[in-house]
Design a protein around this motif. Structure first.
Motif, PDB file in Angstrom:
ATOM      1  N   GLY A  69       0.801  -1.220   0.000  1.00 40.54           N
ATOM      2  CA  GLY A  69       0.000   0.000   0.000  1.00 40.54           C
ATOM      3  C   GLY A  69       0.833   1.270   0.000  1.00 40.54           C
ATOM      4  N   ILE A  70       2.010   1.217  -0.617  1.00 36.27           N
ATOM      5  CA  ILE A  70       2.867   2.398  -0.735  1.00 36.27           C
ATOM      6  C   ILE A  70       2.462   3.148  -2.007  1.00 36.27           C
ATOM      7  CG2 ILE A  70       5.232   3.218  -1.029  1.00 36.27           C
ATOM      8  CD1 ILE A  70       6.142   0.620   0.399  1.00 36.27           C
ATOM      9  N   PRO A  71       2.080   4.408  -1.906  1.00 39.38           N
ATOM     10  CA  PRO A  71       1.637   5.141  -3.100  1.00 39.38           C
ATOM     11  C   PRO A  71       2.752   5.240  -4.147  1.00 39.38           C
ATOM     12  CG  PRO A  71       1.034   6.316  -1.090  1.00 39.38           C
ATOM     13  CD  PRO A  71       1.987   5.225  -0.684  1.00 39.38           C
ATOM     14  N   PHE A  72       2.397   4.989  -5.390  1.00 42.25           N
ATOM     15  CA  PHE A  72       3.389   5.103  -6.458  1.00 42.25           C
ATOM     16  C   PHE A  72       2.680   5.244  -7.797  1.00 42.25           C
ATOM     17  CE2 PHE A  72       2.223   0.697  -6.728  1.00 42.25           C
ATOM     18  CZ  PHE A  72       2.544   0.243  -8.002  1.00 42.25           C
ATOM     19  N   THR A  73       3.404   5.742  -8.761  1.00 41.20           N
ATOM     20  CA  THR A  73       2.934   5.743 -10.137  1.00 41.20           C
ATOM     21  C   THR A  73       3.846   4.822 -10.934  1.00 41.20           C
ATOM     22  OG1 THR A  73       4.299   7.656 -10.725  1.00 41.20           O
ATOM     23  CG2 THR A  73       2.046   8.096  -9.980  1.00 41.20           C
ATOM     24  N   GLU A  74       3.368   4.330 -12.030  1.00 36.53           N
ATOM     25  CA  GLU A  74       4.173   3.442 -12.864  1.00 36.53           C
ATOM     26  C   GLU A  74       4.244   3.955 -14.294  1.00 36.53           C
ATOM     27  OE1 GLU A  74       1.683  -0.190 -14.536  1.00 36.53           O
ATOM     28  OE2 GLU A  74       1.354  -0.010 -12.367  1.00 36.53           O
ATOM     29  N   GLU A  75       5.331   3.656 -14.932  1.00 35.36           N
ATOM     30  CA  GLU A  75       5.508   3.952 -16.347  1.00 35.36           C
ATOM     31  C   GLU A  75       5.979   2.676 -17.028  1.00 35.36           C
ATOM     32  OE1 GLU A  75       8.124   6.739 -19.437  1.00 35.36           O
ATOM     33  OE2 GLU A  75       8.019   7.242 -17.298  1.00 35.36           O
ATOM     34  N   ASN A  76       5.261   2.274 -18.048  1.00 34.34           N
ATOM     35  CA  ASN A  76       5.553   1.023 -18.737  1.00 34.34           C
ATOM     36  C   ASN A  76       6.294   1.309 -20.028  1.00 34.34           C
ATOM     37  OD1 ASN A  76       5.063  -1.199 -20.685  1.00 34.34           O
ATOM     38  ND2 ASN A  76       3.943  -2.112 -19.003  1.00 34.34           N
ATOM     39  N   ILE A  77       7.450   0.684 -20.180  1.00 33.01           N
ATOM     40  CA  ILE A  77       8.212   0.766 -21.422  1.00 33.01           C
ATOM     41  C   ILE A  77       8.159  -0.601 -22.093  1.00 33.01           C
ATOM     42  CG2 ILE A  77      10.487   1.102 -22.458  1.00 33.01           C
ATOM     43  CD1 ILE A  77      11.117   3.067 -20.250  1.00 33.01           C
ATOM     44  N   LYS A  78       7.585  -0.652 -23.263  1.00 34.27           N
ATOM     45  CA  LYS A  78       7.482  -1.910 -23.989  1.00 34.27           C
ATOM     46  C   LYS A  78       8.865  -2.428 -24.366  1.00 34.27           C
ATOM     47  CE  LYS A  78       2.963  -2.219 -24.195  1.00 34.27           C
ATOM     48  NZ  LYS A  78       2.231  -3.314 -23.532  1.00 34.27           N
ATOM     49  N   LEU A  79       9.083  -3.699 -24.109  1.00 30.73           N
ATOM     50  CA  LEU A  79      10.372  -4.314 -24.396  1.00 30.73           C
ATOM     51  C   LEU A  79      10.369  -4.963 -25.783  1.00 30.73           C
ATOM     52  CD1 LEU A  79      10.912  -6.007 -20.911  1.00 30.73           C
ATOM     53  CD2 LEU A  79      11.604  -3.709 -21.650  1.00 30.73           C
ATOM     54  N   ASN A  80      11.551  -5.312 -26.249  1.00 30.90           N
ATOM     55  CA  ASN A  80      11.710  -6.042 -27.516  1.00 30.90           C
ATOM     56  C   ASN A  80      11.121  -5.281 -28.712  1.00 30.90           C
ATOM     57  OD1 ASN A  80      12.864  -8.222 -26.069  1.00 30.90           O
ATOM     58  ND2 ASN A  80      10.821  -8.996 -25.594  1.00 30.90           N
ATOM     59  N   ARG A  81      11.249  -3.963 -28.666  1.00 36.71           N
ATOM     60  CA  ARG A  81      10.831  -3.133 -29.790  1.00 36.71           C
ATOM     61  C   ARG A  81      12.027  -2.328 -30.277  1.00 36.71           C
ATOM     62  NH1 ARG A  81       4.673  -0.926 -28.625  1.00 36.71           N
ATOM     63  NH2 ARG A  81       3.735  -2.998 -28.408  1.00 36.71           N
ATOM     64  N   PRO A  82      11.981  -1.832 -31.512  1.00 34.70           N
ATOM     65  CA  PRO A  82      13.145  -1.117 -32.057  1.00 34.70           C
ATOM     66  C   PRO A  82      13.597   0.066 -31.212  1.00 34.70           C
ATOM     67  CG  PRO A  82      11.604  -1.663 -33.810  1.00 34.70           C
ATOM     68  CD  PRO A  82      10.925  -2.025 -32.515  1.00 34.70           C
ATOM     69  N   ASP A  83      12.651   0.747 -30.554  1.00 35.34           N
ATOM     70  CA  ASP A  83      13.004   1.927 -29.779  1.00 35.34           C
ATOM     71  C   ASP A  83      13.142   1.645 -28.284  1.00 35.34           C
ATOM     72  OD1 ASP A  83      10.343   1.379 -29.334  1.00 35.34           O
ATOM     73  OD2 ASP A  83       9.699   3.492 -29.389  1.00 35.34           O
ATOM     74  N   SER A  84      13.048   0.366 -27.879  1.00 41.91           N
ATOM     75  CA  SER A  84      13.079   0.034 -26.454  1.00 41.91           C
ATOM     76  C   SER A  84      14.388   0.440 -25.793  1.00 41.91           C
ATOM     77  CB  SER A  84      12.851  -1.472 -26.250  1.00 41.91           C
ATOM     78  OG  SER A  84      11.575  -1.858 -26.673  1.00 41.91           O
ATOM     79  N   ARG A  85      15.502   0.148 -26.427  1.00 42.27           N
ATOM     80  CA  ARG A  85      16.806   0.426 -25.819  1.00 42.27           C
ATOM     81  C   ARG A  85      16.999   1.923 -25.575  1.00 42.27           C
ATOM     82  NH1 ARG A  85      21.339  -2.469 -25.181  1.00 42.27           N
ATOM     83  NH2 ARG A  85      20.452  -4.175 -26.413  1.00 42.27           N
ATOM     84  N   ASP A  86      16.637   2.742 -26.548  1.00 42.40           N
ATOM     85  CA  ASP A  86      16.789   4.189 -26.388  1.00 42.40           C
ATOM     86  C   ASP A  86      15.860   4.706 -25.295  1.00 42.40           C
ATOM     87  OD1 ASP A  86      18.709   4.345 -28.362  1.00 42.40           O
ATOM     88  OD2 ASP A  86      17.274   4.835 -29.946  1.00 42.40           O
ATOM     89  N   ALA A  87      14.640   4.186 -25.244  1.00 42.97           N
ATOM     90  CA  ALA A  87      13.689   4.620 -24.227  1.00 42.97           C
ATOM     91  C   ALA A  87      14.172   4.248 -22.835  1.00 42.97           C
ATOM     92  CB  ALA A  87      12.317   4.001 -24.503  1.00 42.97           C
ATOM     93  N   LEU A  88      14.744   3.068 -22.700  1.00 45.15           N
ATOM     94  CA  LEU A  88      15.242   2.619 -21.401  1.00 45.15           C
ATOM     95  C   LEU A  88      16.445   3.438 -20.954  1.00 45.15           C
ATOM     96  CD1 LEU A  88      14.912  -1.235 -21.887  1.00 45.15           C
ATOM     97  CD2 LEU A  88      13.688   0.133 -20.198  1.00 45.15           C
ATOM     98  N   LYS A  89      17.340   3.760 -21.883  1.00 45.06           N
ATOM     99  CA  LYS A  89      18.530   4.534 -21.532  1.00 45.06           C
ATOM    100  C   LYS A  89      18.167   5.919 -21.012  1.00 45.06           C
ATOM    101  CE  LYS A  89      21.962   2.314 -24.535  1.00 45.06           C
ATOM    102  NZ  LYS A  89      22.843   2.493 -25.726  1.00 45.06           N
TER     103      LYS A  89
END
Length: 215
Positions: free
Chosen positions: A28-48
């Protein structure tokens, strides 16, 4: 205090993301989440752009940025001591940390041959290549923890109340259902079934199904 933000990968696939997420949700710790889709052409740049390691999960809390699921879990334990994310008993806490560390660094055969796929059931996959050895070890750990610590403490989790150890093994619980049926001890089977039915786990599973539907 600034709100926590957790960067995660696909809920159907990202086993490491599930670990801190289920701690935050169940505790029950308040938080927000952001989902980065994996295994896509732009995934690595988005993660970095989001994570110093270029991997998920990654947690930000004000100016602080933490990567690695176990480091995140330890930070949450320190930042929210009232949540008691490790067992109170010193002996139980030591063993909980030991099996969490073993999960963090081990079981490579199971990880490789049985990748997490939350929404699938009863795929009855092969247990070659060391997978059965990993299953046997996990079965022993769960059985030991439940008998020696969990049941005497009066709770349904590995060490009685929910702890970081349960979060570390949550992706394994998912795998044993996805690729099952898997023979486990009565104690380990009951623990698996309890975890799968946990509201926080169900919420993650629902999110995985929604993501697949929107792909």
């Amino acid at each position: 205090m600034a709100q926590i933000k957790l960067i995660i990968g696909d809920k159907n696939l990202s086993s490491w993301s599930l670990r801190p997420w289920i701690i935050l949700e169940h505790a029950g710790i308040p938080f927000t989440e952001e989902n980065i889709k994996l295994n896509r052409p732009d995934s690595r740049d988005a993660l970095k752009q989001k994570s110093p390691s270029g991997l998920v999960p990654c947690l930000s809390h004000g100016d602080l940025v933490i990567w690695d699921s176990l480091a995140i879990a330890e930070y949450l334990n320190d930042a929210y001591p009232e949540k008691q994310l490790w067992p109170a008993d010193i002996n139980a806490r030591a063993i909980a940390r030991a099996i969490s560390a073993e999960m963090h660094s081990g079981f490579t055969a199971l990880r490789t041959v049985w990748p997490m796929n939350v929404t699938r059931r009863d795929m009855n996959h092969l247990t070659t290549g060391g997978v059965q050895r990993d299953i046997d070890r996990i079965n022993d750990l769960w059985t030991m923890a439940r008998k020696k610590y969990g049941k005497p403490a009066g709770g349904t989790f590995l060490f009685g109340a929910f702890s970081i150890a349960d979060a570390m093994f949550a992706p394994v619980v998912s795998r044993l259902v996805t690729y099952g049926p898997v023979a486990l001890s009565a104690e380990a089977s009951a623990y698996r079934d309890m975890m799968i039915a946990l509201p926080a786990f169900k919420k993650w599973e629902d999110g995985a199904r929604l993501e697949i539907g929107n792909t």
